[in-house]
Every structure is written in structure tokens, then in C-alpha cells.
Scaffold this motif. Structure first.
Motif, PDB file in Angstrom:
ATOM      1  N   ALA A   1       1.131  -0.752   0.067  1.00 52.19           N
ATOM      2  CA  ALA A   1      -0.416  -0.585  -0.212  1.00 52.19           C
ATOM      3  C   ALA A   1       1.169   1.159   0.104  1.00 52.19           C
ATOM      4  O   ALA A   1       1.062   2.118  -0.933  1.00 52.19           O
ATOM      5  CB  ALA A   1      -1.726  -0.232   1.123  1.00 52.19           C
ATOM      6  N   LEU A   2       1.785   1.534   0.355  1.00 47.02           N
ATOM      7  CA  LEU A   2       2.865   2.131   0.468  1.00 47.02           C
ATOM      8  C   LEU A   2       3.216   2.867  -0.873  1.00 47.02           C
ATOM      9  O   LEU A   2       3.243   3.825  -0.857  1.00 47.02           O
ATOM     10  CB  LEU A   2       3.591   2.263   2.217  1.00 47.02           C
ATOM     11  N   LEU A   3       3.757   1.431  -1.020  1.00 46.25           N
ATOM     12  CA  LEU A   3       4.928   1.627  -2.518  1.00 46.25           C
ATOM     13  C   LEU A   3       3.516   1.502  -3.694  1.00 46.25           C
ATOM     14  O   LEU A   3       4.011   2.740  -4.582  1.00 46.25           O
ATOM     15  CB  LEU A   3       5.142   0.104  -3.101  1.00 46.25           C
ATOM     16  N   ALA A   4       2.228   1.684  -3.235  1.00 51.62           N
ATOM     17  CA  ALA A   4       1.303   2.068  -4.448  1.00 51.62           C
ATOM     18  C   ALA A   4       1.606   3.586  -4.075  1.00 51.62           C
ATOM     19  O   ALA A   4       1.445   4.266  -5.723  1.00 51.62           O
ATOM     20  CB  ALA A   4      -0.154   1.259  -3.961  1.00 51.62           C
ATOM     21  N   ASN A   5       1.762   4.403  -3.213  1.00 52.88           N
ATOM     22  CA  ASN A   5       1.161   5.900  -3.035  1.00 52.88           C
ATOM     23  C   ASN A   5       2.902   6.796  -3.783  1.00 52.88           C
ATOM     24  O   ASN A   5       2.782   7.703  -4.340  1.00 52.88           O
ATOM     25  CB  ASN A   5       0.612   6.260  -1.461  1.00 52.88           C
ATOM     26  N   GLU A   6       3.979   5.619  -2.691  1.00 52.05           N
ATOM     27  CA  GLU A   6       5.395   5.799  -3.192  1.00 52.05           C
ATOM     28  C   GLU A   6       6.332   5.169  -3.980  1.00 52.05           C
ATOM     29  O   GLU A   6       6.676   4.392  -2.883  1.00 52.05           O
ATOM     30  CB  GLU A   6       6.011   6.612  -1.785  1.00 52.05           C
ATOM     31  N   PRO A   7       5.934   4.376  -5.201  1.00 47.12           N
ATOM     32  CA  PRO A   7       6.472   4.050  -5.656  1.00 47.12           C
ATOM     33  C   PRO A   7       8.723   3.752  -5.513  1.00 47.12           C
ATOM     34  O   PRO A   7       8.758   2.567  -5.304  1.00 47.12           O
ATOM     35  CB  PRO A   7       5.934   4.089  -7.225  1.00 47.12           C
ATOM     36  N   SER A   8       9.114   4.725  -4.920  1.00 45.42           N
ATOM     37  CA  SER A   8      10.040   4.977  -4.718  1.00 45.42           C
ATOM     38  C   SER A   8      10.587   4.889  -3.265  1.00 45.42           C
ATOM     39  O   SER A   8      11.548   5.001  -3.299  1.00 45.42           O
ATOM     40  CB  SER A   8      10.724   5.922  -5.112  1.00 45.42           C
ATOM     41  N   ASN A   9       9.838   4.341  -1.962  1.00 43.75           N
ATOM     42  CA  ASN A   9      10.245   4.149  -1.568  1.00 43.75           C
ATOM     43  C   ASN A   9      11.155   2.817  -1.038  1.00 43.75           C
ATOM     44  O   ASN A   9      10.666   2.081  -0.821  1.00 43.75           O
ATOM     45  CB  ASN A   9       8.847   3.583  -0.377  1.00 43.75           C
ATOM     46  N   GLU A  10      12.387   3.387  -0.755  1.00 39.84           N
ATOM     47  CA  GLU A  10      13.515   1.847  -0.644  1.00 39.84           C
ATOM     48  C   GLU A  10      12.927   1.175   0.508  1.00 39.84           C
ATOM     49  O   GLU A  10      13.519  -0.001   0.395  1.00 39.84           O
ATOM     50  CB  GLU A  10      14.847   2.724  -0.549  1.00 39.84           C
ATOM     51  N   ARG A  11      12.537   2.116   1.821  1.00 40.33           N
ATOM     52  CA  ARG A  11      12.702   0.777   3.172  1.00 40.33           C
ATOM     53  C   ARG A  11      11.262  -0.370   2.629  1.00 40.33           C
ATOM     54  O   ARG A  11      11.586  -1.273   3.324  1.00 40.33           O
ATOM     55  CB  ARG A  11      12.060   2.395   4.497  1.00 40.33           C
ATOM     56  N   ALA A  12      10.431   0.338   1.619  1.00 39.45           N
ATOM     57  CA  ALA A  12       8.642  -0.345   1.400  1.00 39.45           C
ATOM     58  C   ALA A  12       9.995  -2.127   0.914  1.00 39.45           C
ATOM     59  O   ALA A  12       9.579  -3.106   1.125  1.00 39.45           O
ATOM     60  CB  ALA A  12       7.612  -0.023   1.096  1.00 39.45           C
ATOM     61  N   ARG A  13      10.451  -1.257  -0.236  1.00 37.87           N
ATOM     62  CA  ARG A  13      11.244  -2.166  -1.313  1.00 37.87           C
ATOM     63  C   ARG A  13      12.015  -3.612  -0.621  1.00 37.87           C
ATOM     64  O   ARG A  13      11.869  -4.901  -0.668  1.00 37.87           O
ATOM     65  CB  ARG A  13      11.674  -1.458  -2.333  1.00 37.87           C
ATOM     66  N   VAL A  14      12.594  -2.932   0.677  1.00 38.46           N
ATOM     67  CA  VAL A  14      14.644  -3.765   1.386  1.00 38.46           C
ATOM     68  C   VAL A  14      13.082  -4.622   2.079  1.00 38.46           C
ATOM     69  O   VAL A  14      13.121  -5.746   2.590  1.00 38.46           O
ATOM     70  CB  VAL A  14      14.501  -2.824   1.900  1.00 38.46           C
ATOM     71  N   GLU A  15      11.778  -4.288   2.706  1.00 39.22           N
ATOM     72  CA  GLU A  15      11.084  -4.904   3.147  1.00 39.22           C
ATOM     73  C   GLU A  15      10.465  -6.256   2.848  1.00 39.22           C
ATOM     74  O   GLU A  15      10.088  -7.259   3.065  1.00 39.22           O
ATOM     75  CB  GLU A  15      10.648  -4.205   4.837  1.00 39.22           C
ATOM     76  N   LEU A  16       9.905  -5.782   1.656  1.00 39.92           N
ATOM     77  CA  LEU A  16       9.538  -6.774   1.244  1.00 39.92           C
ATOM     78  C   LEU A  16       9.902  -7.601   0.634  1.00 39.92           C
ATOM     79  O   LEU A  16       9.508  -8.753   0.734  1.00 39.92           O
ATOM     80  CB  LEU A  16       8.205  -5.966   0.249  1.00 39.92           C
ATOM     81  N   ALA A  17      11.356  -7.212   0.521  1.00 38.47           N
ATOM     82  CA  ALA A  17      12.751  -8.317  -0.527  1.00 38.47           C
ATOM     83  C   ALA A  17      12.961  -9.111   0.619  1.00 38.47           C
ATOM     84  O   ALA A  17      12.920 -10.777   0.517  1.00 38.47           O
ATOM     85  CB  ALA A  17      13.822  -7.424  -0.955  1.00 38.47           C
ATOM     86  N   ALA A  18      12.594  -8.540   1.855  1.00 36.29           N
ATOM     87  CA  ALA A  18      13.601  -9.110   3.131  1.00 36.29           C
ATOM     88  C   ALA A  18      12.425 -10.454   3.230  1.00 36.29           C
ATOM     89  O   ALA A  18      11.938 -11.874   4.038  1.00 36.29           O
ATOM     90  CB  ALA A  18      13.484  -8.606   4.022  1.00 36.29           C
TER      91      ALA A  18
END
Length: 183
Positions: free
Chosen positions: A95-112
Motif C-alpha cells: 500500500a505504501l509503494l502504491a502511493n510512493e513507488p520509490s520508497n526504498e524502505r518498503a522495497r527492502v522490507e518486502l524483499a526481506a
């Protein structure tokens, strides 16, 4: 307040400075900063006391009141993760990435989360888009390096760890991983 300025060759000028508040039509219009701070502090206290469901509810209410504060999704996701609700945590990060596609923290956590379930290609997918951005952050580079290690691509992992170390020379994790790869 008023400020006067003059000299012998120029006429006197009167400057009047006016205080202005936030624009009434901005994303936080009609939101009391003090109330927002108090509500956020209360939600954080619930989080710190490990009252996950209550913290989630409090953060969701903050997000409902101020939808532009999308970074609150990170706290919601962290609370879900702490209560072992992986699917809900993934949903909050997405949901965060839907609003902020460049949010690296969300990407790192999803990858984890993907790595925890041994889904290496999903982890790589979450991180690859951020690495292709203009200036990826240290953690994205580092985590993609970890993915490359799991894939057996040690040369690419080494390059990513080096880039991570260059992004933040004071951060020891990529230097440690470079050392372990050299061994």
C-alpha cells in the motif's frame, strides 16, 4: 513586525512582514500539528509496549485523518510483522509503494519477507526497480547483493556490496560482506 530602512540619498521605506500559516488547501489543511504529534506519540507508545493491534488501529486512524502521511504504513507493516501476520505486513508495504513507488524502505522490507519464504526471484524484483533508479540507497544495494549471493552470482554481489559501501562509507555491513566474499 515593521522594519524601516533609509539613508541620505534614498527615501524611507517601510517593510511589513506578515506571518503566514500553511496553505488552507494543502494536504494537511485543517489538521492540528499538535494533535497530530500527540496522536502519533500515543500510537508509538502502544507500538513500544508491543500492543500490536492497538498500535495498528491508532496508526490507521492517523492515516485516515491525514492520508498524505503514507510513511505511517511502515509502522503499520512493522506492527503486523511483529505480530507474525506476514500477509498483512506485505499488504501494508505494498500500500505504501502504491502511493510512493520509490520508497526504498518498503522495497527492502518486502524483499526481506520474500527471502524469509525463500522466494528469491520476488526479492530480486522488489529491489531491482529501486536499483535502476537514479541513486539507489545503501540498503537496497546491500540487500540486492544478498540476493545475488543466494543466486550464486558472487561477482555481481561483490559489485553491489561495493556500491553500498560507496553510498555510505561509514556503514560496516557491506565491508563485512566484501570480506566474507574475499575469503
Amino acid at each position: 513586525s515593521d522594519v524601516c530602512s533609509s539613508d541620505l540619498n534614498n527615501p524611507m521605506l517601510l517593510f511589513r512582514l506578515q506571518k503566514r500559516g500553511p496553505r488552507p488547501d494543502g494536504p494537511l489543511a485543517n489538521v492540528s500539528a499538535k494533535a497530530l504529534q500527540n496522536d502519533l506519540a500515543a500510537a508509538d507508545r502502544l507500538f513500544d509496549r508491543e500492543r500490536w493491534d492497538q498500535a495498528i488501529t491508532a496508526y490507521q486512524e492517523l492515516l485516515r485523518q491525514s492520508p498524505s502521511l503514507t510513511a505511517i504504513q511502515l509502522q503499520i507493516a512493522a506492527a503486523y510483522r511483529n505480530k507474525q501476520d506476514v500477509a498483512a505486513a506485505e499488504g501494508a508495504y505494498k500500500a505504501l509503494l502504491a502511493n510512493e513507488p520509490s520508497n526504498e524502505r518498503a522495497r527492502v522490507e518486502l524483499a526481506a519477507l520474500a527471502l524469509e519464504r525463500s522466494d528469491i526471484s520476488a526479492a530480486e524484483g522488489f529491489l531491482a526497480a529501486a536499483v535502476e533508479s537514479e541513486a539507489p540507497g545503501r540498503e537496497v544495494l546491500f540487500e540486492l547483493g544478498e540476493v545475488k549471493v543466494r543466486q550464486g552470482d558472487l561477482e555481481q554481489a561483490r559489485r553491489l556490496f561495493e556500491q553500498s559501501a560507496e553510498a555510505d562509507p561509514g556503514w560496516g555491513r557491506p565491508l563485512y560482506r566484501l570480506g566474507t566474499l574475499a575469503m
